[in-house]
Design an enzyme around this catalytic site. Structure first.
Site, mmCIF file in Angstrom:
data_model
loop_
_atom_site.group_PDB
_atom_site.id
_atom_site.type_symbol
_atom_site.label_atom_id
_atom_site.label_comp_id
_atom_site.label_asym_id
_atom_site.label_seq_id
_atom_site.Cartn_x
_atom_site.Cartn_y
_atom_site.Cartn_z
ATOM 1 N N ARG A 155 0.742 -0.921 0.209
ATOM 2 C CA ARG A 155 -0.124 0.398 0.400
ATOM 3 C C ARG A 155 0.879 1.291 -0.219
ATOM 4 O O ARG A 155 0.561 2.581 -0.164
ATOM 5 C CB ARG A 155 -0.554 0.317 1.476
ATOM 6 C CG ARG A 155 -1.525 1.011 1.303
ATOM 7 C CD ARG A 155 -2.503 1.027 2.194
ATOM 8 N NE ARG A 155 -3.177 0.473 3.544
ATOM 9 C CZ ARG A 155 -1.653 1.125 4.571
ATOM 10 N NH1 ARG A 155 -1.963 2.446 4.204
ATOM 11 N NH2 ARG A 155 -1.853 0.276 5.885
ATOM 12 N N TYR B 230 -14.850 18.527 -14.887
ATOM 13 C CA TYR B 230 -16.046 17.314 -14.680
ATOM 14 C C TYR B 230 -16.444 16.685 -13.660
ATOM 15 O O TYR B 230 -16.485 17.684 -12.525
ATOM 16 C CB TYR B 230 -14.444 16.443 -14.478
ATOM 17 C CG TYR B 230 -14.566 14.956 -13.921
ATOM 18 C CD1 TYR B 230 -15.066 14.224 -15.115
ATOM 19 C CD2 TYR B 230 -14.365 14.420 -12.762
ATOM 20 C CE1 TYR B 230 -15.524 12.873 -14.737
ATOM 21 C CE2 TYR B 230 -14.410 13.146 -12.677
ATOM 22 C CZ TYR B 230 -14.850 12.449 -13.410
ATOM 23 O OH TYR B 230 -15.141 10.811 -12.767
ATOM 24 N N ASP C 263 -6.199 19.855 -13.083
ATOM 25 C CA ASP C 263 -6.564 19.125 -14.208
ATOM 26 C C ASP C 263 -6.117 19.079 -15.575
ATOM 27 O O ASP C 263 -6.660 20.337 -16.381
ATOM 28 C CB ASP C 263 -8.468 18.950 -14.258
ATOM 29 C CG ASP C 263 -8.417 17.364 -14.626
ATOM 30 O OD1 ASP C 263 -8.006 17.066 -14.981
ATOM 31 O OD2 ASP C 263 -10.062 16.779 -14.549
ATOM 32 N N LYS D 132 -7.092 8.076 -19.483
ATOM 33 C CA LYS D 132 -7.927 9.101 -20.662
ATOM 34 C C LYS D 132 -6.354 8.810 -21.633
ATOM 35 O O LYS D 132 -6.183 7.774 -22.185
ATOM 36 C CB LYS D 132 -8.633 10.256 -20.253
ATOM 37 C CG LYS D 132 -8.407 9.953 -19.802
ATOM 38 C CD LYS D 132 -10.896 9.788 -20.080
ATOM 39 C CE LYS D 132 -11.735 9.734 -18.660
ATOM 40 N NZ LYS D 132 -11.759 9.461 -17.659
#
Length: 392
Positions: A47, A104, A176, A201
């Site tokens: 982790r 978004y 972003d 993306k």
């Protein structure tokens, strides 16, 4: 090195006899160690770290212009939403956050949830109005969030001016950069504090990975983002990390092709709208001279204008839905940035703001031949026109 070369040559094993050309995938939940817990860099547990993350994280940092990718590499997250959440949590407790009115939709939903919980207060701003945003920053603000181009309206923000105004007001700036990618613009070099990506993306580029990234050159912010990732557990899987790096190898070629095609499709659609040949009310693409912020985009987006265009179909939601349903080559699906071209009516989602036209279709351009994409788009638009004609 040039970004095109960096994408291909970086994050590979040393040139030694019998070494693999590609970095291996490390499937391990834990790592050998018996030293006492110190502040030194150690793997310890899956982790906290995985060697498969190292290559794409450092490569992303280098692409975004971070001076020392070894010290402050990018941070991979389990999704773009996880990276976005980590960045949004940089806002101070109870702090004011300014968000673009078009962005978004997942960002807006999370911000509203955090506001309902008393974590932050949220205000929407028109990021194309630099003066208005500067005035909004006159009230105490913890964080300014920017998208440029915005999703789905493709508005362009004056990043240097807004970043300077936010810093003067004592606010952090998160950008972003998913739509543009670091090949088109690098917000960190313009002064932004943090950049986020939906790696799903363009970076991964094949619609087969869900992954995110957050990047900063500030060691203190990097430590905060890393701590958020470790404690909230939004970590990247090793296979997803490997696939993302493999996808990034061809990023420059894919962006070059898709941007060129998007520009030509936008030009043809705009011309057809002006001539009344097709039922198109308006076309948005930063590369068109008709775009309200075209000159700003040309000055700021040094690597092109992106691979997304949007068009508003005359006739509203019903007509736009018929266009999407009539497409044969374009894939009627959400998301963007893959090798295949996608089309969707954005207002089919209830979270989209009412300022997004009902008939707006977002087109994510892939790497197919431009003539095939244009032919398919034309036939779908003409089918709607024919169905609306008397006697049909």
């Amino acid at each position: 090195m040039h970004p095109e070369t960096l994408l291909v040559s970086a994050a590979r094993p040393a040139h030694e006899p019998d070494a693999p050309v590609n970095e291996p995938v490390h499937f391990s939940s834990t790592f050998i160690g018996w030293e006492p817990d110190t502040a030194g860099p150690r793997r310890i547990y899956g982790r906290m770290s995985n060697p498969t993350w190292d290559g794409p994280e450092r490569l992303l940092a280098a692409l975004e212009g971070i001076a020392d990718p070894e010290t402050t590499p990018g941070l991979l997250f389990s999704s773009g939403m996880a990276a976005l959440a980590a960045a949004l949590h940089l806002a101070s407790a109870g702090g004011r956050v300014l968000l673009p009115q078009h962005a978004y939709q997942g960002l807006g939903s999370l911000a509203q949830q955090m506001q309902a919980e008393g974590r932050i207060t949220v205000e929407s701003v028109d990021i194309t109005d630099t003066s208005a945003v500067s005035r909004a920053l006159s009230d105490p603000t913890s964080l300014l969030w920017l998208e440029s181009p915005t999703n789905p309206m493709l508005e362009i923000a004056d990043l240097p001016a807004l970043i300077e105004a936010a810093h003067a007001a004592g606010a952090l700036v998160v950008v972003d950069n998913t739509f543009a990618t670091p090949l088109v613009q690098r917000p960190l070099t313009l002064g932004a504090d943090v950049v986020v990506h939906s790696v799903t993306k363009y970076l991964a580029g094949h619609s087969d990975v869900v992954l995110g990234a957050a990047l900063t050159g500030d060691p203190e912010l990097h430590a905060r983002l890393l701590r958020h990732r470790s404690l909230h557990g939004g970590i990247a899987g090793p296979m997803e990390s490997f696939l993302a790096l493999r996808g990034m190898r061809t990023l420059a070629l894919r962006i070059e092709r898709s941007q060129a095609t998007a520009a030509e499709l936008a030009r043809r659609a705009h011309q057809s709208a002006a001539q009344g040949n097709l039922p198109i009310a308006q076309v948005w693409y930063p590369g068109l001279p008709s775009h309200p912020q075209h000159e700003l985009a040309a000055a700021q987006m040094s690597g092109g204008f992106g691979s997304v265009l949007t068009l508003e179909v005359a006739g509203g939601a019903e007509a736009a839905d018929r266009v999407v349903q009539a497409l044969r080559l374009w894939v009627p699906a959400t998301s963007l940035g893959g090798v295949e071209s996608l089309a969707e009516r954005r207002r089919r989602f209830g979270a989209e703001p009412e300022t997004v036209p009902e008939g707006l279709i977002r087109l994510s351009v892939g790497i197919e031949h431009v003539e095939d994409l244009w032919e398919d788009l034309q036939q779908a638009l003409r089918a709607v026109t024919a169905s609306a004609s008397p006697g049909r």
